[in-house]
Design an enzyme around this catalytic site. Structure first.
Site, mmCIF file in Angstrom:
data_model
loop_
_atom_site.group_PDB
_atom_site.id
_atom_site.type_symbol
_atom_site.label_atom_id
_atom_site.label_comp_id
_atom_site.label_asym_id
_atom_site.label_seq_id
_atom_site.Cartn_x
_atom_site.Cartn_y
_atom_site.Cartn_z
ATOM 1 C CB ILE A 30 -7.627 2.653 8.593
ATOM 2 C CG1 ILE A 30 -6.948 2.631 7.219
ATOM 3 C CG2 ILE A 30 -8.298 1.329 8.891
ATOM 4 C CD1 ILE A 30 -5.955 1.478 7.057
ATOM 5 C CG ASP A 31 -7.475 7.179 12.409
ATOM 6 O OD1 ASP A 31 -8.617 7.453 12.001
ATOM 7 O OD2 ASP A 31 -7.205 6.922 13.598
ATOM 8 C CE LYS A 32 -1.299 12.669 6.709
ATOM 9 N NZ LYS A 32 -0.999 14.095 6.990
#
Length: 305
Positions: free
Chosen positions: A137-139
């Site tokens: 999942i994105d930062k």
């Protein structure tokens, strides 16, 4: 630079170029091959082609594989919010701002660095920089993530991702007020033709489907639940922006002027369900919204009164 040239025989006719190359180059994944194709590192008869190009007999396929840069990934004593752990998997609640795995220019402070300190037995399928990492999942997206502790678990979880049987539900706060209570966004995604750092809805892109349902409408904002049928890079962020309702706080796809002082998009991976790789039983994990997220919703709720 490592260069490879392949001459296509009759037995490989009609194969997709990405599939062909992933079979020929054993130590590179299909997704890695696709990333090289997107970066125009692959040519067929001297021409740039897409991943779904069907090969013909006597085609000459050239692939330019950049030399790998050795990365020394260190274990770091970083706190982890572990929701569940056994001999096969670790389920964590990733905080906003934490990168999932090291990459060039960002070698420290990642989830992988923390995992290496907590647990030495992680699957090695994705190599030294991504041990145990089945999905990302994105930062700046928070929430539930599953990590594999051995290769058998990794393969079984990866198969569920591939056949879209994992139950992945996110909560997003988007700009504007959605009219429909629920809907399906079916729009193919690929690398933006001009701004290569971005993903965009493009003709001929990879199939991408997001189901959404309104949880709560506020003044100028809507809280939605998004369920992924596919799992493309930035899928929810791009799909919601495509509908005219980008995520609040999104620095890439959102409004340039933001009302709230945020570190990134308001997107939380709230629920993750899957078949356990050893027990073959369905298990599911949920997490609360982060405190900053809850506080913004409380303030928006007050404005309704």
């Amino acid at each position: 630079m490592e260069d490879n040239i392949f001459l296509i025989g009759k037995e490989d006719e009609l194969k997709r170029v990405d599939v062909f190359l992933s079979h020929k180059i054993k130590d590179k994944s299909r997704s890695y091959i696709q990333s090289l194709i997107e970066k125009q590192k692959v040519k067929v008869n001297g021409k740039i082609r897409k991943s779904n190009y069907k090969l013909k007999e006597n085609d000459e396929v050239f692939i330019d594989i950049p030399e790998s840069i050795p990365l020394n990934i260190q274990a770091e004593d970083i706190p982890l919010d572990i929701l569940y752990e056994d001999k096969d998997i670790i389920v964590v609640n990733k905080s906003q701002g934490m990168v999932v795995h090291p990459a060039s220019g960002n070698l420290n402070g990642t989830l992988v660095n923390a995992l290496l300190n907590h647990c030495k037995d992680l699957s090695g399928i994705n190599g030294v920089t991504r041990p145990g990492i089945v999905h990302r999942i994105d930062k700046d997206t928070s929430g539930v993530l599953v990590v594999a502790k051995n290769d058998l678990a990794h393969n079984k979880l990866a198969e569920q991702l591939k056949n879209h049987s994992m139950n992945r539900i996110y909560v997003a706060l988007v700009e504007g007020v959605l009219k429909n209570d629920e809907g399906i966004i079916d729009a193919p995604l690929g690398r933006h033709p001009v701004e290569r750092i971005k993903i965009a809805v493009i003709k001929g892109g990879r199939k991408a489907i997001t189901h959404y349902k309104v949880i709560k409408r506020f003044n100028n904002y809507t809280l939605v639940e998004c369920k992924l049928e596919t799992g493309r890079t930035h899928q929810i962020r791009v799909h919601m922006a495509y509908t005219g309702h980008p995520l609040v706080g999104d620095p890439v796809y959102g409004y340039k002027k933001q009302k709230f002082n945020l570190l990134g998009q308001m997107l939380h991976a709230k629920k993750l369900g899957f078949i356990h790789p050893s027990t073959n039983k369905y298990i599911e994990f949920s997490t609360e919204l982060p405190s900053y997220y809850k506080n913004i919703l409380i303030n928006l709720e007050k404005q309704l009164k």
